[in-house]
Design an enzyme around this catalytic site. Structure first.
Site, PDB file in Angstrom:
ATOM      1  N   CYS A   1      34.633  35.959  62.847  1.00 51.04           N
ATOM      2  CA  CYS A   1      34.349  36.937  63.365  1.00 51.04           C
ATOM      3  C   CYS A   1      35.515  37.667  64.069  1.00 51.04           C
ATOM      4  O   CYS A   1      35.850  38.779  63.756  1.00 51.04           O
ATOM      5  CB  CYS A   1      33.299  36.877  64.177  1.00 51.04           C
ATOM      6  N   CYS A   2      36.345  36.783  64.519  1.00 51.84           N
ATOM      7  CA  CYS A   2      37.567  36.982  65.160  1.00 51.84           C
ATOM      8  C   CYS A   2      38.536  37.635  64.137  1.00 51.84           C
ATOM      9  O   CYS A   2      39.211  38.555  64.397  1.00 51.84           O
ATOM     10  CB  CYS A   2      38.113  35.851  66.132  1.00 51.84           C
TER      11      CYS A   2
ATOM     12  N   CYS B   1      34.748  39.888  74.319  1.00 49.02           N
ATOM     13  CA  CYS B   1      33.722  40.348  73.614  1.00 49.02           C
ATOM     14  C   CYS B   1      32.434  39.859  74.429  1.00 49.02           C
ATOM     15  O   CYS B   1      32.404  38.629  74.909  1.00 49.02           O
ATOM     16  CB  CYS B   1      33.636  40.051  72.319  1.00 49.02           C
TER      17      CYS B   1
ATOM     18  N   CYS C   1      30.856  36.409  73.457  1.00 48.01           N
ATOM     19  CA  CYS C   1      31.729  35.305  73.727  1.00 48.01           C
ATOM     20  C   CYS C   1      32.208  35.114  75.076  1.00 48.01           C
ATOM     21  O   CYS C   1      33.288  34.438  75.442  1.00 48.01           O
ATOM     22  CB  CYS C   1      32.521  35.480  72.760  1.00 48.01           C
TER      23      CYS C   1
ATOM     24  N   CYS D   1      41.604  33.621  70.286  1.00 46.86           N
ATOM     25  CA  CYS D   1      40.764  34.724  69.243  1.00 46.86           C
ATOM     26  C   CYS D   1      41.466  34.577  67.722  1.00 46.86           C
ATOM     27  O   CYS D   1      41.159  35.150  66.683  1.00 46.86           O
ATOM     28  CB  CYS D   1      40.452  35.864  69.602  1.00 46.86           C
TER      29      CYS D   1
END
Ligand code: SF4
Length: 235
Positions: free
Chosen positions: A122-123, A205, A208, A231
């Site tokens: 995702c990062c 985010c 997280c 990240c």
């Protein structure tokens, strides 16, 4: 803004290594003044909009400096509000980078809540790739990394060579402590993310990030419950 000379990667790397040694004891403003003088419009600041300390310092060194913000699509509203306030009141040029996929498009392709199942992926999609694309037009970028934030950041140089992106990476407040940051914010009335007054020590985010308890290090609230601590922007 002034035009700057073209430099090869080898020249940039050598510049970074020399400056890292020469500027180790310099103040953040001196470091940013050096960066602005050497790189001019090929220099930018990145900001997570946790606070605007480095953007504020950079604007003193280089009025109108580019401030790059990564809008992952998962930010707290307070973070977007901080970005908008920075753009409104500071002498900087805020540039918002976005991932290639919206959150909905990512959900459709990878399934919902990729951040819970594969945060590295995702990062990579929402932070690392957009930043690499966004930094393409610069030779040097500044970050707000500090050595006291976590063990993984303890060796951060004030100026170093970012071999992955092949750019000079400037961390002007690397030697500062949280107390130094707080003092600068108070002295200059710098914009900060309201979440810092609501139990968050480090703001990323929303899915997280959690509040931290007394005694935890500042980044303990990021990806809590997993081994992930960064990240990928600073790896
Ligand atoms: Fe995704 Fe979380 Fe990384 Fe944001 S911090 S890009 S939501 S994994």
């Amino acid at each position: 803004m002034t035009a700057t000379q073209e430099r090869t990667e080898a020249e940039l790397a050598a510049l970074a290594e020399r400056a890292g040694r020469d500027l180790e004891d310099a103040s953040p403003l001196e470091i940013l003044t050096w960066a602005a003088g050497v790189f001019g419009e090929r220099f930018c600041v990145t900001s997570s909009m946790e606070d605007a300390v480095v953007a504020h310092l950079a604007a003193r060194a280089y009025p109108g400096v580019d401030v790059v913000f990564l809008d992952t699509g998962y930010h707290f509203p307070e973070t977007i509000g901080t970005r908008d306030a920075v753009a409104e009141v500071m002498d900087v040029n805020v540039i918002t980078l976005t991932p290639r996929r919206t959150v909905a498009e990512q959900d459709a392709e990878y399934g919902p809540k990729l951040h819970d199942r594969d945060p590295d992926r995702c990062c990579a999609l929402r932070k690392v790739a957009p930043l690499e694309e966004g930094l393409a037009g610069y030779d040097a970028w500044a970050t707000g990394l500090r050595r006291d934030e976590s063990p993984t950041r303890a060796g951060t140089p004030v100026v170093g060579w970012d071999a992955r992106r092949r750019k000079v990476k400037v961390s002007p407040i690397a030697r500062w402590t949280q107390r130094d940051v707080d003092a600068y914010v108070a002295e200059h009335g710098v914009l900060t993310n309201p979440l810092l007054l609501d139990g968050y020590a480090s703001v990323g985010c929303a899915p997280c990030t959690r509040r931290v308890s007394a005694g935890e290090d500042a980044r303990a609230g990021r990806w809590a419950g997993s081994n992930k601590t960064e990240c990928g922007l600073h790896g």
